[in-house]
Scaffold this motif. Structure first.
Motif, PDB file in Angstrom:
ATOM      1  N   ASP A 109       0.743  -1.169  -0.086  1.00 56.15           N
ATOM      2  CA  ASP A 109      -0.015   0.072  -0.042  1.00 56.15           C
ATOM      3  C   ASP A 109       0.748   1.288   0.008  1.00 56.15           C
ATOM      4  OD1 ASP A 109      -2.121  -1.564   0.218  1.00 56.15           O
ATOM      5  OD2 ASP A 109      -2.575  -1.200   2.014  1.00 56.15           O
ATOM      6  N   ASP A 110       1.799   0.812   0.573  1.00 55.06           N
ATOM      7  CA  ASP A 110       2.993   2.220   0.468  1.00 55.06           C
ATOM      8  C   ASP A 110       3.738   2.322  -0.663  1.00 55.06           C
ATOM      9  OD1 ASP A 110       2.109   3.408   3.055  1.00 55.06           O
ATOM     10  OD2 ASP A 110       3.140   2.006   4.027  1.00 55.06           O
ATOM     11  N   GLY A 111       3.747   1.370  -1.642  1.00 57.88           N
ATOM     12  CA  GLY A 111       4.666   1.707  -2.811  1.00 57.88           C
ATOM     13  C   GLY A 111       5.567   0.503  -2.936  1.00 57.88           C
ATOM     14  N   ALA A 112       5.813  -0.382  -2.142  1.00 59.15           N
ATOM     15  CA  ALA A 112       6.752  -1.540  -2.365  1.00 59.15           C
ATOM     16  C   ALA A 112       6.222  -2.547  -3.413  1.00 59.15           C
ATOM     17  CB  ALA A 112       6.994  -2.295  -0.806  1.00 59.15           C
ATOM     18  N   ASP A 113       7.411  -2.961  -3.986  1.00 58.75           N
ATOM     19  CA  ASP A 113       7.027  -3.909  -5.204  1.00 58.75           C
ATOM     20  C   ASP A 113       6.884  -5.337  -4.741  1.00 58.75           C
ATOM     21  OD1 ASP A 113       7.618  -2.204  -7.482  1.00 58.75           O
ATOM     22  OD2 ASP A 113       9.383  -1.576  -6.412  1.00 58.75           O
ATOM     23  N   ILE A 114       7.838  -5.688  -3.475  1.00 60.94           N
ATOM     24  CA  ILE A 114       7.638  -7.036  -3.271  1.00 60.94           C
ATOM     25  C   ILE A 114       7.739  -7.090  -1.736  1.00 60.94           C
ATOM     26  CG2 ILE A 114       8.821  -9.257  -3.117  1.00 60.94           C
ATOM     27  CD1 ILE A 114       9.939  -8.905  -5.564  1.00 60.94           C
ATOM     28  N   VAL A 115       6.645  -7.779  -0.854  1.00 67.71           N
ATOM     29  CA  VAL A 115       6.746  -7.911   0.501  1.00 67.71           C
ATOM     30  C   VAL A 115       7.083  -9.373   0.828  1.00 67.71           C
ATOM     31  CG1 VAL A 115       5.319  -8.029   2.505  1.00 67.71           C
ATOM     32  CG2 VAL A 115       4.891  -6.256   0.846  1.00 67.71           C
ATOM     33  N   LEU A 116       7.888  -9.542   1.683  1.00 67.02           N
ATOM     34  CA  LEU A 116       8.616 -10.815   2.036  1.00 67.02           C
ATOM     35  C   LEU A 116       8.297 -11.171   3.729  1.00 67.02           C
ATOM     36  CD1 LEU A 116      11.752 -12.401   0.932  1.00 67.02           C
ATOM     37  CD2 LEU A 116      11.508 -12.258   3.592  1.00 67.02           C
ATOM     38  N   HIS A 117       7.704 -12.337   3.907  1.00 60.21           N
ATOM     39  CA  HIS A 117       7.768 -12.809   5.277  1.00 60.21           C
ATOM     40  C   HIS A 117       8.640 -14.067   5.606  1.00 60.21           C
ATOM     41  CE1 HIS A 117       4.498 -10.356   6.675  1.00 60.21           C
ATOM     42  NE2 HIS A 117       4.027 -10.135   5.328  1.00 60.21           N
ATOM     43  N   SER A 118       8.964 -14.245   6.754  1.00 59.25           N
ATOM     44  CA  SER A 118       9.134 -15.654   7.398  1.00 59.25           C
ATOM     45  C   SER A 118       8.010 -15.979   8.282  1.00 59.25           C
ATOM     46  CB  SER A 118      10.434 -15.305   8.405  1.00 59.25           C
ATOM     47  OG  SER A 118      10.575 -16.776   9.132  1.00 59.25           O
ATOM     48  N   ALA A 119       6.964 -16.585   7.513  1.00 59.40           N
ATOM     49  CA  ALA A 119       5.804 -17.087   8.183  1.00 59.40           C
ATOM     50  C   ALA A 119       5.885 -17.871   9.117  1.00 59.40           C
ATOM     51  CB  ALA A 119       4.909 -17.798   7.020  1.00 59.40           C
ATOM     52  N   THR A 120       7.241 -18.358   9.463  1.00 58.74           N
ATOM     53  CA  THR A 120       7.412 -19.117  10.714  1.00 58.74           C
ATOM     54  C   THR A 120       7.220 -18.409  11.831  1.00 58.74           C
ATOM     55  OG1 THR A 120       9.414 -19.887   9.465  1.00 58.74           O
ATOM     56  CG2 THR A 120       9.568 -20.257  11.882  1.00 58.74           C
ATOM     57  N   LYS A 121       7.187 -16.764  12.103  1.00 52.82           N
ATOM     58  CA  LYS A 121       6.912 -15.961  13.057  1.00 52.82           C
ATOM     59  C   LYS A 121       5.684 -15.748  13.271  1.00 52.82           C
ATOM     60  CE  LYS A 121      11.622 -15.952  12.917  1.00 52.82           C
ATOM     61  NZ  LYS A 121      12.198 -16.459  11.674  1.00 52.82           N
ATOM     62  N   TYR A 122       5.280 -14.391  13.167  1.00 53.49           N
ATOM     63  CA  TYR A 122       3.941 -14.183  13.535  1.00 53.49           C
ATOM     64  C   TYR A 122       2.695 -14.895  12.683  1.00 53.49           C
ATOM     65  CZ  TYR A 122       5.663 -10.578  16.595  1.00 53.49           C
ATOM     66  OH  TYR A 122       6.163  -9.778  17.850  1.00 53.49           O
ATOM     67  N   LEU A 123       2.837 -14.886  11.499  1.00 50.75           N
ATOM     68  CA  LEU A 123       1.948 -15.718  10.482  1.00 50.75           C
ATOM     69  C   LEU A 123       1.639 -16.932  11.189  1.00 50.75           C
ATOM     70  CD1 LEU A 123       2.849 -14.511   7.012  1.00 50.75           C
ATOM     71  CD2 LEU A 123       0.914 -13.690   8.494  1.00 50.75           C
ATOM     72  N   GLY A 124       2.538 -17.863  11.284  1.00 49.04           N
ATOM     73  CA  GLY A 124       2.334 -19.066  11.992  1.00 49.04           C
ATOM     74  C   GLY A 124       1.975 -18.870  13.393  1.00 49.04           C
ATOM     75  N   GLY A 125       2.448 -18.417  14.031  1.00 52.80           N
ATOM     76  CA  GLY A 125       2.190 -17.710  15.436  1.00 52.80           C
ATOM     77  C   GLY A 125       2.352 -18.800  16.687  1.00 52.80           C
ATOM     78  N   HIS A 126       2.804 -20.235  16.224  1.00 46.26           N
ATOM     79  CA  HIS A 126       2.628 -21.076  17.298  1.00 46.26           C
ATOM     80  C   HIS A 126       3.837 -21.913  17.226  1.00 46.26           C
ATOM     81  CE1 HIS A 126      -1.680 -20.140  16.704  1.00 46.26           C
ATOM     82  NE2 HIS A 126      -1.703 -20.752  17.718  1.00 46.26           N
ATOM     83  N   SER A 127       4.892 -21.341  16.815  1.00 47.16           N
ATOM     84  CA  SER A 127       6.444 -22.024  16.863  1.00 47.16           C
ATOM     85  C   SER A 127       6.273 -23.364  16.524  1.00 47.16           C
ATOM     86  CB  SER A 127       6.862 -22.068  18.441  1.00 47.16           C
ATOM     87  OG  SER A 127       6.954 -20.489  18.680  1.00 47.16           O
ATOM     88  N   ASP A 128       5.463 -23.919  15.382  1.00 44.24           N
ATOM     89  CA  ASP A 128       5.329 -25.120  14.987  1.00 44.24           C
ATOM     90  C   ASP A 128       5.577 -25.344  13.523  1.00 44.24           C
ATOM     91  OD1 ASP A 128       2.904 -24.180  14.540  1.00 44.24           O
ATOM     92  OD2 ASP A 128       1.702 -25.366  15.644  1.00 44.24           O
ATOM     93  N   VAL A 129       5.964 -24.324  12.901  1.00 46.83           N
ATOM     94  CA  VAL A 129       5.920 -24.513  11.343  1.00 46.83           C
ATOM     95  C   VAL A 129       7.353 -23.621  10.947  1.00 46.83           C
ATOM     96  CG1 VAL A 129       4.515 -22.501  10.988  1.00 46.83           C
ATOM     97  CG2 VAL A 129       4.820 -24.593   9.060  1.00 46.83           C
ATOM     98  N   VAL A 130       7.841 -23.945   9.946  1.00 49.16           N
ATOM     99  CA  VAL A 130       8.740 -23.069   9.440  1.00 49.16           C
ATOM    100  C   VAL A 130       8.305 -22.868   7.789  1.00 49.16           C
ATOM    101  CG1 VAL A 130      11.117 -23.071   8.365  1.00 49.16           C
ATOM    102  CG2 VAL A 130      10.926 -23.964  10.444  1.00 49.16           C
TER     103      VAL A 130
END
Length: 382
Positions: A186-207
């Motif tokens: 929304d602020d103009g970035a071309d690519i957004v990247l996540h380590s979904a291991t972290k907040y997206l997964g949220g339960h320390s049980d997935v990489v």
């Protein structure tokens, strides 16, 4: 897909009842191959490295919650980083936030630098400083905000505007903020990247890793790398991240609430020297954080007035609720020592020059009762 408010999107993004059973949760399609009606004719799926229905549902959800058109899932955050780096060619140059995750620094300097790609690690708190490093070989600007581990804030809109003016790709690692707090596209970035291991997964049980974007040509290239290089997640990992996304908004609310309580407690502690948390009004670029983030998150770093490694290790070894472990973003609180853990791959002189002291302690504040977390820090710090 219909655009909902934040909380509704996290619950319903990518979710369709299973057509064969009506199951409300996306099934785990645990299969490596798919029957074809004739050679080359199939129902959209042929081989699980290329596509998997559980992964498709997750990628659809990731695109929705980051306000993007396309999303790609990977076996880890570093696999996602590697795929984006493959957009570069020998001789290209990249401008990178100097305070960043050690694994990103390592892949840039130990892998891609060997292919003739040059990386400039700079302080981006003043976006205009980026311009001094742009030349005819520059192809990409790589941003973390908030940064890991000093919580520096980079103005995404300002960096993206510079990138567009010079026809450069702007990549934003949004792991620390999560889509709940910040949407860089929304602020103009071309690519957004996540380590979904972290907040997206949220339960320390997935990489897991993810890339989200709007450009069709870029998505086609990255999808080619995803399939050809094969760093894809399994269906169960995709299902775990899908499950995590459904509660992201309520978890992040508590992470932010607890983060504010803990940050203020530490700032008023007589044995604490400095607390790094973007919610403080005197935190560098606090006003930019207010503009581009919805709240300030649950990541905090701090140093002690008795600024020596031995004292820091003593605190690290005495916590009971704050578990001494790498990673972040789970429901449980974690405490870490960046210099010897997450950022050990960065040479000490570079770490020190960037402000990452040997005695720095990093907290991932979980969603436990804040009073219990304060009591734990009190008995550990003394």
């Amino acid at each position: 897909m219909k655009k909902w408010n934040n909380g509704t999107s996290f619950i319903h993004a990518g979710a369709e009842p299973d057509p064969s059973t009506g199951a409300i949760m996306t099934p785990i399609y645990q299969t490596s191959t798919y029957v074809q009606t004739a050679p080359g004719e199939h129902k959209g799926y042929e081989y699980a490295r290329t596509q998997n229905p559980t992964r498709t549902a997750l990628q659809n959800a990731l695109a929705v919650i980051e306000n993007g058109k396309y999303a790609l899932s990977f076996a880890s955050g570093m696999a996602a980083t590697d795929a984006v780096a493959r957009l570069l060619q020998p001789g290209d140059e990249v401008i990178v936030t100097n305070d960043l995750y050690g694994g990103t620094y390592r892949i840039f300097t130990k892998v891609y630098a060997g292919y003739g790609i040059r990386f400039h690690f700079i302080n981006m708190q003043n976006a205009d400083d980026i311009k001094k490093y742009i030349n005819d070989k520059t192809r990409m600007i790589w941003v973390e905000t908030p940064t890991n581990p000093l919580l520096n804030i980079v103005d995404i809109a300002a960096v993206a505007a510079i990138g567009k003016a010079h026809k450069l790709l702007t990549v934003v690692d949004n792991t620390f903020a999560s889509p709940y707090l910040q949407n860089p596209l929304d602020d103009g970035a071309d690519i957004v990247l996540h380590s979904a291991t972290k907040y997206l997964g949220g339960h320390s049980d997935v990489v897991h890793g993810a890339v989200i974007l709007n450009d069709a040509a870029l998505e086609e290239k990255l999808r080619f790398y995803q399939n050809s290089c094969g760093a894809v997640p399994g269906p169960h990992d995709c299902w775990l991240v899908l499950r995590g996304i459904k509660t992201l908004h309520v978890r992040m609310q508590r992470h932010c609430e607890n983060g504010e309580v803990i940050a203020n407690y530490l700032r008023n502690h007589p044995k604490v020297a400095r607390v790094y948390w973007p919610g403080f009004t005197d935190h560098p670029n606090h006003e930019i954080a207010k503009k581009q983030m919805r709240a300030f998150g649950g990541m905090i770093s701090f140093t002690l007035k008795d600024d020596n490694l031995g004292k820091a290790i003593e605190v690290l070894s005495k916590t009971q609720l704050f578990a001494l472990a790498e990673s972040l973003g789970g429901v449980e609180s974690l405490i870490g020592h960046p210099a010897s853990m997450t950022h050990a791959s960065i040479p000490r002189e570079e770490r020190m020059a960037n402000g990452l002291a040997d005695s720095l302690i990093r907290l991932s504040v979980g969603i436990e009762d804040a009073n219990d977390l304060i009591a734990d820090l009190q008995q550990a710090i003394g």
